[in-house]
Scaffold this motif. Structure first.
Motif, PDB file in Angstrom:
ATOM      1  N   ASN A 260       0.831  -1.201   0.000  1.00 46.41           N
ATOM      2  CA  ASN A 260       0.000   0.000   0.000  1.00 46.41           C
ATOM      3  C   ASN A 260       0.866   1.252   0.000  1.00 46.41           C
ATOM      4  N   GLU A 261       1.874   1.292   0.849  1.00 44.83           N
ATOM      5  CA  GLU A 261       2.734   2.464   0.954  1.00 44.83           C
ATOM      6  C   GLU A 261       3.545   2.687  -0.317  1.00 44.83           C
ATOM      7  N   VAL A 262       4.108   1.610  -0.869  1.00 43.73           N
ATOM      8  CA  VAL A 262       4.905   1.728  -2.097  1.00 43.73           C
ATOM      9  C   VAL A 262       4.031   2.217  -3.248  1.00 43.73           C
ATOM     10  N   THR A 263       2.831   1.651  -3.358  1.00 42.40           N
ATOM     11  CA  THR A 263       1.908   2.029  -4.434  1.00 42.40           C
ATOM     12  C   THR A 263       1.571   3.511  -4.374  1.00 42.40           C
ATOM     13  N   PHE A 264       1.248   3.990  -3.176  1.00 43.72           N
ATOM     14  CA  PHE A 264       0.786   5.366  -3.059  1.00 43.72           C
ATOM     15  C   PHE A 264       1.922   6.376  -2.919  1.00 43.72           C
ATOM     16  N   ASN A 265       3.150   5.908  -2.926  1.00 44.41           N
ATOM     17  CA  ASN A 265       4.292   6.825  -2.984  1.00 44.41           C
ATOM     18  C   ASN A 265       4.962   6.827  -4.354  1.00 44.41           C
ATOM     19  N   ALA A 266       4.569   5.890  -5.229  1.00 49.11           N
ATOM     20  CA  ALA A 266       5.282   5.703  -6.496  1.00 49.11           C
ATOM     21  C   ALA A 266       5.270   6.960  -7.361  1.00 49.11           C
ATOM     22  N   SER A 267       4.118   7.582  -7.507  1.00 49.78           N
ATOM     23  CA  SER A 267       4.031   8.765  -8.365  1.00 49.78           C
ATOM     24  C   SER A 267       4.819   9.925  -7.775  1.00 49.78           C
ATOM     25  N   LEU A 268       4.778  10.085  -6.458  1.00 47.88           N
ATOM     26  CA  LEU A 268       5.549  11.139  -5.807  1.00 47.88           C
ATOM     27  C   LEU A 268       7.039  10.907  -6.010  1.00 47.88           C
ATOM     28  N   LEU A 269       7.468   9.660  -5.859  1.00 44.44           N
ATOM     29  CA  LEU A 269       8.871   9.313  -6.058  1.00 44.44           C
ATOM     30  C   LEU A 269       9.341   9.713  -7.454  1.00 44.44           C
ATOM     31  N   LYS A 270       8.531   9.404  -8.471  1.00 40.93           N
ATOM     32  CA  LYS A 270       8.915   9.726  -9.847  1.00 40.93           C
ATOM     33  C   LYS A 270       9.015  11.230 -10.064  1.00 40.93           C
ATOM     34  N   GLU A 271       8.049  11.989  -9.536  1.00 43.64           N
ATOM     35  CA  GLU A 271       8.088  13.442  -9.725  1.00 43.64           C
ATOM     36  C   GLU A 271       9.276  14.064  -9.005  1.00 43.64           C
ATOM     37  N   MET A 272       9.553  13.606  -7.799  1.00 46.38           N
ATOM     38  CA  MET A 272      10.678  14.148  -7.059  1.00 46.38           C
ATOM     39  C   MET A 272      12.007  13.821  -7.748  1.00 46.38           C
ATOM     40  N   ARG A 273      12.112  12.619  -8.266  1.00 47.79           N
ATOM     41  CA  ARG A 273      13.346  12.246  -8.980  1.00 47.79           C
ATOM     42  C   ARG A 273      13.502  13.067 -10.253  1.00 47.79           C
ATOM     43  N   SER A 274      12.406  13.345 -10.941  1.00 47.90           N
ATOM     44  CA  SER A 274      12.468  14.173 -12.153  1.00 47.90           C
ATOM     45  C   SER A 274      12.908  15.589 -11.833  1.00 47.90           C
ATOM     46  N   ILE A 275      12.369  16.149 -10.741  1.00 47.00           N
ATOM     47  CA  ILE A 275      12.763  17.492 -10.330  1.00 47.00           C
ATOM     48  C   ILE A 275      14.246  17.527  -9.976  1.00 47.00           C
ATOM     49  N   ALA A 276      14.692  16.522  -9.222  1.00 48.66           N
ATOM     50  CA  ALA A 276      16.100  16.465  -8.832  1.00 48.66           C
ATOM     51  C   ALA A 276      17.001  16.366 -10.053  1.00 48.66           C
ATOM     52  N   LEU A 277      16.595  15.555 -11.026  1.00 47.63           N
ATOM     53  CA  LEU A 277      17.393  15.400 -12.243  1.00 47.63           C
ATOM     54  C   LEU A 277      17.468  16.705 -13.019  1.00 47.63           C
TER      55      LEU A 277
END
Length: 366
Positions: A260-277
């Motif tokens: 549940n936690e991984v699923t609902f954090n996945a999109s946030l993780l991708k956006e944060m990684r894109s911003i960092a990149l």
């Protein structure tokens, strides 16, 4: 019912600082959204901070519309009242509400092991039934108590007409799996319910001929609208789904919680990684303040990211408690949110407008 609101106590340092804009990104997480309520209540006491934009999903969406309606009704104090009114009304949907307010109220506290043991079999049975039958079978009339809560506590004319902040609400289109971000003029009870529509609990919410599920699958919350459309350069994430768990889950319930936690954090993780990149690529070019043909690059370069995290306190509660709406439980989450925001302000208030206080590459693995 007594209110869980804390007395107003803006810091002297905050009163001396100049007026500053900040965006809020509010995660979804069921009743754990009461933690975010506490965070907002504390932030609203900082008169030098102005909330320029809010992106919210699920419970974050509900906090967002309560905030906007309250700002229009009575400014900062109106927003605090509106948020408290919403969560008190949520508590009334609890099947144990009458007992919580009665002479045996002390027995219904969130830390009562007897209560946890007594209600656990009922929660497990409901979970098992929900895994076998869909909400179209279990709830053919499509009854949703949150509809009444929203109708009774939120004036959506005030929300749509709010000129004190911008709102962006995320939902997931069932047909395509794509993120749909609803802008302020589009907001309604149905939009908020769509953003909070867990497909194993509620029937999909139809808006303009399209069916929607919980926004957490595609954007929890979505950050790009804030970066592109808000004038603020500081973005504060209020995170209530744990990113990190040190122990490997081995029990079935613990495994499901982590899924549940991984699923609902996945999109946030991708956006944060894109911003960092993007920020790293811009820094590597060595041209700070460069006039970019695409203004998004300038916005990303100027962006400063911060976070108030529910952390271990919420992680220890487990995903199953996200459906608990007892008033003592919500009050406890509110208090933890106030305390977390107060700690963050004490440590990082002076960094707003100056630098990020969240290392995106280190935190999100960019």
């Amino acid at each position: 019912m007594t209110s869980a609101r804390r007395p107003t106590h803006p810091s002297r340092r905050a009163r001396r600082q100049e007026h500053q804009l900040i965006d809020l990104a509010l995660q979804g997480g069921g009743s754990h959204g009461a933690f975010t309520w506490g965070v907002l209540d504390r932030l609203l006491q900082e008169e030098s901070l102005e909330i320029a934009g809010v992106s919210g999903t699920s419970a974050g969406a509900m906090n967002a519309v309560a905030l906007a309606a309250g700002l229009m009704e009575g400014g900062r104090e109106g927003a605090r009242e509106s948020l408290g009114r919403f969560w008190r009304r949520v508590a009334k949907t609890s099947p144990f509400h009458a007992l919580e307010m009665g002479p045996l109220a002390s027995l219904w506290g969130p830390d009562n092991p007897w209560l946890t043991a007594w209600t656990a079999p009922w929660r497990q049975a409901a979970s098992l039934l929900g895994s076998q039958l869909s909400p179209y079978q279990l709830n053919p009339l499509n009854l949703n108590p949150l509809r009444d809560v929203l109708n009774e506590t939120i004036d959506f004319d005030q929300v749509c007409g709010c000129h004190k902040t911008q709102l962006f609400i995320a939902a997931t289109q069932v047909r395509t799996g794509a993120l749909r971000t609803f802008r302020q003029h589009e907001l309604s009870v149905d939009v908020v319910l769509a953003s909070a529509c867990l497909p194993l609990l509620f029937q999909a919410v139809e808006i303009d001929g399209e069916a929607y599920w919980d926004g957490g699958y595609a954007g929890n919350p979505t950050l790009l609208p804030l970066i592109k459309e808000s004038p603020a350069n500081d973005l504060l994430l209020v995170q209530i789904n744990p990113s990190l768990r040190e122990e490997l889950p081995t029990r079935a319930d613990a495994i499901l919680d982590r899924i549940n936690e991984v699923t609902f954090n996945a999109s946030l993780l991708k956006e944060m990684r894109s911003i960092a990149l993007l920020q790293q690529l811009i820094a590597d070019e060595g041209r700070p303040g460069h006039h970019y043909r695409n203004p998004l690059f300038a916005r990303v370069e100027a962006l400063k990211v911060h976070r108030v995290d529910g952390g271990e306190a919420l992680a220890a509660l487990g995903a199953a408690t996200k459906t608990q709406t007892q008033w003592p439980f919500l009050s406890m989450l509110f208090d933890r949110g106030v305390e977390a925001a107060d700690r963050w302000l004490h440590t990082h208030r002076g960094h707003i407008g100056q630098r990020s206080t969240l290392d995106l590459a280190k935190t999100f693995g960019a």
